[in-house]
Design a protein around this motif. Structure first.
Motif, PDB file in Angstrom:
ATOM      1  N   PRO A 144       0.814  -1.221   0.000  1.00  0.00           N
ATOM      2  CA  PRO A 144       0.000   0.000   0.000  1.00  0.00           C
ATOM      3  C   PRO A 144       0.848   1.272   0.000  1.00  0.00           C
ATOM      4  CG  PRO A 144      -0.816  -1.576   1.616  1.00  0.00           C
ATOM      5  CD  PRO A 144       0.493  -2.110   1.135  1.00  0.00           C
ATOM      6  N   GLY A 145       0.373   2.266  -0.728  1.00  0.00           N
ATOM      7  CA  GLY A 145       0.982   3.594  -0.672  1.00  0.00           C
ATOM      8  C   GLY A 145       2.089   3.848  -1.666  1.00  0.00           C
ATOM      9  N   GLY A 146       2.626   2.794  -2.278  1.00  0.00           N
ATOM     10  CA  GLY A 146       3.693   2.990  -3.258  1.00  0.00           C
ATOM     11  C   GLY A 146       5.033   3.266  -2.613  1.00  0.00           C
ATOM     12  N   ARG A 147       6.099   3.070  -3.408  1.00  0.00           N
ATOM     13  CA  ARG A 147       7.464   3.288  -2.937  1.00  0.00           C
ATOM     14  C   ARG A 147       7.762   4.768  -2.838  1.00  0.00           C
ATOM     15  NH1 ARG A 147      10.657  -1.341  -3.052  1.00  0.00           N
ATOM     16  NH2 ARG A 147       9.814  -3.104  -4.196  1.00  0.00           N
ATOM     17  N   PRO A 148       8.723   5.152  -1.971  1.00  0.00           N
ATOM     18  CA  PRO A 148       9.442   4.319  -0.993  1.00  0.00           C
ATOM     19  C   PRO A 148       8.551   3.973   0.193  1.00  0.00           C
ATOM     20  CG  PRO A 148      10.130   6.602  -0.782  1.00  0.00           C
ATOM     21  CD  PRO A 148       9.206   6.551  -1.968  1.00  0.00           C
ATOM     22  N   TYR A 149       8.607   2.715   0.628  1.00  0.00           N
ATOM     23  CA  TYR A 149       7.745   2.256   1.703  1.00  0.00           C
ATOM     24  C   TYR A 149       8.305   2.667   3.063  1.00  0.00           C
ATOM     25  CZ  TYR A 149       6.051  -0.958  -1.933  1.00  0.00           C
ATOM     26  OH  TYR A 149       5.549  -1.510  -3.080  1.00  0.00           O
ATOM     27  N   ARG A 199      16.974  -6.021 -11.658  1.00  0.00           N
ATOM     28  CA  ARG A 199      16.803  -4.581 -11.846  1.00  0.00           C
ATOM     29  C   ARG A 199      17.138  -4.159 -13.277  1.00  0.00           C
ATOM     30  NH1 ARG A 199      20.923  -1.415  -7.928  1.00  0.00           N
ATOM     31  NH2 ARG A 199      19.569  -2.401  -6.382  1.00  0.00           N
ATOM     32  N   LEU A 200      17.877  -4.986 -14.008  1.00  0.00           N
ATOM     33  CA  LEU A 200      18.078  -4.703 -15.427  1.00  0.00           C
ATOM     34  C   LEU A 200      16.735  -4.606 -16.153  1.00  0.00           C
ATOM     35  CD1 LEU A 200      21.089  -7.043 -16.286  1.00  0.00           C
ATOM     36  CD2 LEU A 200      21.079  -4.535 -16.443  1.00  0.00           C
ATOM     37  N   VAL A 201      15.768  -5.441 -15.755  1.00  0.00           N
ATOM     38  CA  VAL A 201      14.424  -5.395 -16.327  1.00  0.00           C
ATOM     39  C   VAL A 201      13.577  -4.343 -15.621  1.00  0.00           C
ATOM     40  CG1 VAL A 201      12.298  -6.715 -16.706  1.00  0.00           C
ATOM     41  CG2 VAL A 201      14.532  -7.805 -17.043  1.00  0.00           C
ATOM     42  N   ASP A 202      13.596  -4.367 -14.295  1.00  0.00           N
ATOM     43  CA  ASP A 202      12.685  -3.529 -13.519  1.00  0.00           C
ATOM     44  C   ASP A 202      13.037  -2.044 -13.574  1.00  0.00           C
ATOM     45  OD1 ASP A 202      11.412  -5.879 -12.740  1.00  0.00           O
ATOM     46  OD2 ASP A 202      12.647  -6.097 -10.939  1.00  0.00           O
ATOM     47  N   TRP A 203      14.332  -1.736 -13.696  1.00  0.00           N
ATOM     48  CA  TRP A 203      14.778  -0.346 -13.645  1.00  0.00           C
ATOM     49  C   TRP A 203      15.322   0.183 -14.962  1.00  0.00           C
ATOM     50  CZ3 TRP A 203      18.108   0.515  -8.602  1.00  0.00           C
ATOM     51  CH2 TRP A 203      17.369   0.087  -7.488  1.00  0.00           C
ATOM     52  N   TYR A 204      15.982  -0.687 -15.723  1.00  0.00           N
ATOM     53  CA  TYR A 204      16.843  -0.189 -16.794  1.00  0.00           C
ATOM     54  C   TYR A 204      16.398  -0.569 -18.200  1.00  0.00           C
ATOM     55  CZ  TYR A 204      19.962   0.767 -12.849  1.00  0.00           C
ATOM     56  OH  TYR A 204      20.507   1.223 -11.671  1.00  0.00           O
ATOM     57  N   GLY A 205      15.191  -1.066 -18.367  1.00  0.00           N
ATOM     58  CA  GLY A 205      14.615  -1.203 -19.689  1.00  0.00           C
ATOM     59  C   GLY A 205      14.987  -2.435 -20.482  1.00  0.00           C
ATOM     60  N   HIS A 206      15.714  -3.358 -19.896  1.00  0.00           N
ATOM     61  CA  HIS A 206      16.019  -4.607 -20.591  1.00  0.00           C
ATOM     62  C   HIS A 206      14.794  -5.518 -20.574  1.00  0.00           C
ATOM     63  CE1 HIS A 206      20.562  -4.210 -20.749  1.00  0.00           C
ATOM     64  NE2 HIS A 206      20.230  -3.242 -19.908  1.00  0.00           N
ATOM     65  N   THR A 207      14.773  -6.492 -21.439  1.00  0.00           N
ATOM     66  CA  THR A 207      13.706  -7.500 -21.444  1.00  0.00           C
ATOM     67  C   THR A 207      14.250  -8.810 -20.877  1.00  0.00           C
ATOM     68  OG1 THR A 207      14.236  -8.334 -23.652  1.00  0.00           O
ATOM     69  CG2 THR A 207      12.715  -6.460 -23.509  1.00  0.00           C
ATOM     70  N   TRP A 208      13.336  -9.663 -20.425  1.00  0.00           N
ATOM     71  CA  TRP A 208      13.758 -10.980 -19.948  1.00  0.00           C
ATOM     72  C   TRP A 208      14.358 -11.790 -21.091  1.00  0.00           C
ATOM     73  CZ3 TRP A 208      14.842 -12.294 -15.295  1.00  0.00           C
ATOM     74  CH2 TRP A 208      14.210 -11.659 -14.229  1.00  0.00           C
ATOM     75  N   GLU A 209      13.812 -11.628 -22.290  1.00  0.00           N
ATOM     76  CA  GLU A 209      14.371 -12.330 -23.433  1.00  0.00           C
ATOM     77  C   GLU A 209      15.833 -11.938 -23.649  1.00  0.00           C
ATOM     78  OE1 GLU A 209      10.040 -12.494 -23.725  1.00  0.00           O
ATOM     79  OE2 GLU A 209      11.442 -10.857 -23.341  1.00  0.00           O
ATOM     80  N   PRO A 236      20.157   4.637  -9.123  1.00  0.00           N
ATOM     81  CA  PRO A 236      19.017   3.818  -8.671  1.00  0.00           C
ATOM     82  C   PRO A 236      17.690   4.499  -8.959  1.00  0.00           C
ATOM     83  CG  PRO A 236      19.881   5.055  -6.832  1.00  0.00           C
ATOM     84  CD  PRO A 236      20.765   5.400  -8.015  1.00  0.00           C
ATOM     85  N   ARG A 237      16.618   3.715  -8.897  1.00  0.00           N
ATOM     86  CA  ARG A 237      15.299   4.325  -8.917  1.00  0.00           C
ATOM     87  C   ARG A 237      15.034   4.936  -7.552  1.00  0.00           C
ATOM     88  NH1 ARG A 237      10.957  -0.725  -8.808  1.00  0.00           N
ATOM     89  NH2 ARG A 237      11.386  -1.425  -6.684  1.00  0.00           N
ATOM     90  N   GLU A 238      14.009   5.759  -7.458  1.00  0.00           N
ATOM     91  CA  GLU A 238      13.717   6.442  -6.199  1.00  0.00           C
ATOM     92  C   GLU A 238      13.498   5.431  -5.072  1.00  0.00           C
ATOM     93  OE1 GLU A 238      10.520   9.631  -4.254  1.00  0.00           O
ATOM     94  OE2 GLU A 238      10.281   8.935  -6.315  1.00  0.00           O
TER      95      GLU A 238
END
Length: 258
Positions: A144-149, A199-209, A236-238
């Protein structure tokens, strides 16, 4: 399956132990990512996170070796229970901030490939027809509330319904893991990573493929190099760590092989 792995501690804290852990055996692999307690938090435990992941890994190895036909949720639940017994007389295991870890397990059993993911150490399974199955327990991204928690929120929702589940002091957390099986002959490779690599996928725009392609062609160490390059370039992301321990495991099966 052929196995290769790479694991590196975060580079911004020289001398700190790597809190990720990799363990492999005949037909199985385990990846753990211990959770670092924030400064000033009383965990109720006299042991550090590397102690926890080492003991949990050893307990998982015993179970995977001696109980090969047991469901992975049962394997993990027993391993958590065994780890608790190792420090129940010295530590307060009722403390919700007790050291904890993610868990990712892959195992070949008969003609099947079993997998388990608990918290944010995902698995990407490449099928022989090129399709990719990504098993990602992302419940920590939807609190709930979104990051940062806030710290208190995370504590209140750890190993609780409506929150997220980790390997710590509740064996029943294993029942909340993401699990499944598929024919082993349909699988050409499996990538297991901690969130220091995902984080390569979650933060930096890479794909799992793309990550699977890199692991297959250049090996898992290259993924760690890509993470460090992205961290230096983009930060880093926020609310996130600048660097984290980073681990990648690549399991591959030759064409037509077992």
């Amino acid at each position: 399956m052929h196995t290769a792995h790479a694991t590196r501690p975060a580079p911004d804290t020289p001398g700190r132990a790597n809190e990720d852990y990799v363990l492999t055996g005949p037909g199985w692999a385990v990846v753990l990512d211990g959770a670092t307690a924030p400064a000033g938090v009383d965990s109720g435990c006299e042991h550090d996170v590397p102690w926890l992941v080492a003991h949990l890994a050893a307990a998982l190895a015993r179970q995977l070796t001696t109980r090969p036909d047991t469901e992975l949720t049962g394997i993990l639940a027993t391993a958590i229970r065994d780890t608790m017994r190792a420090h129940e007389h010295t530590c307060d295991l009722t403390n919700p901030d007790s050291p904890s870890s993610t868990a990712a397990i892959v195992r070949e059993r008969d003609d099947m490939l079993d997998y388990l993911v608990l918290c944010d150490s995902p698995i990407a399974i490449r099928r022989r027809d090129g399709r990719l199955l990504v098993v990602d327990d992302d419940r920590t991204d939807h609190l709930p509330g979104g990051r940062p928690y806030p710290r208190a929120l995370v504590t209140s929702l750890r190993n609780q319904p409506g929150g997220f589940w980790v390997a710590s002091t509740r064996p029943d957390a294993a029942e909340h893991a993401l699990t499944g099986s598929l024919p082993a002959a349909d699988v050409s490779g499996v990538l297991m990573v901690t969130d220091g690599v995902s984080r390569l996928v979650d933060w930096y725009g890479h794909t799992w493929e793309a990550l699977v392609d890199v692991a297959a062609a250049e090996g898992p160490a290259r993924l760690v190099e890509l993470v460090r390059d992205a961290e230096r370039k983009h930060g880093p992301r926020e609310g996130g760590k600048t660097h984290d321990d980073a681990t990648a495991v690549w399991l591959s099966r030759p064409s037509g092989g077992r």
